[in-house]
Design a protein around this motif. Sequence first.
Motif: not given
Length: 337
Positions: A113-129, A275-284
């Motif tokens: 389930v790709k949930d395209r609506c959530a992805r679209k909302a993510f693009l326009h959100a001022s605070h990324k989660v 949602g597409f960061l590599g396996w075991g990777q962290t944002i730092d």
Amino acid sequence: MNHKHLLLIRFSALGDILMTVPIVEALARQYPNLHITMVSRPFVGSIFKRLPQNVQFVGINLTQHKGLGGLERLYRELRALEPDAVCDLHDVLRTKYLRLRFWMAGIPVSHIVKDRCARKAFLHASHKVQQETSFERYAKAIARLLPFKQPTPPCQLASQATHRGGIGIAPFAAHQGKIYPLQQMERVVSLLSAQGTEVYLFGAGEKEQSIMEQWDKTYEHAHSMAGRLGNMAGELDWIAGLDAMLTMDSGNMHLASLTCTPVLSIWGATHPLGGFLGWGQTIDRCIQKDYPCRPCSIFGNKPCRLGDFRCLHDITPDEIVNRLNEVVRTHRSSNGH
């Protein structure tokens, strides 16, 4: 839900296919008596052959299965494998047809389930989660057919490191919005070579190979690995011995993430929380600029709103080299070097 043979389907893109690997590996270990058949593009076969023995890989050349007639032939080929459950990890028109045919034959099916609506909302959100990752989506799709939870890293698929030391660089990606400007990347290679660091360049395609070969000739410590390692598993084993790997948001990021090598990734049009960061990777371990126009899209395939991809251009080569050196020092220290 007492299935004996599960068929998994994912045809593209490379990064998305590689993101199935740790999930399939964990599933195979959790259910050693379950026969798992992974259906994908032939060139990734060498990776899946590293998985436990209850995983079978079937490579499909889609050019031989065009149109409705081709899809029906493909269905018959897959039906002949006698799966008793099918999980569609792609959810595109082609795979929707295949899973419909299996469902019509009375075989249980599930899909991502790709949930395209959530992805679209993510693009326009001022605070990324953090968005649900592809790993989580794959695990949930499988869990609709049999009990299964997403595993935790690591997933070490390199059988043995064929090289020790140096930094790998994969300068390319599928879309311009995900590629650090090549002139600036060449400067990164130049700086690393000048400090005596061995640099190994990864990429495919004639244009990419031409660029890497030129850097190979120009800089003493730069080495193009194009066509020198046999297959993707050969690349995996080489990357496993590096001190660090520099990538874009690309298939090579996901390939490197299947080793214990530290990965430093550069992000421009896309965002590591998408949602597409590599396996075991962290944002730092992600290099990015916090600009309000980012991200342009989930996949990086949209034109830059400002026309210049400044989110990538404004990352300096010195910044990248400093981060790489820091990662290498940490890696060597943790390994007692």
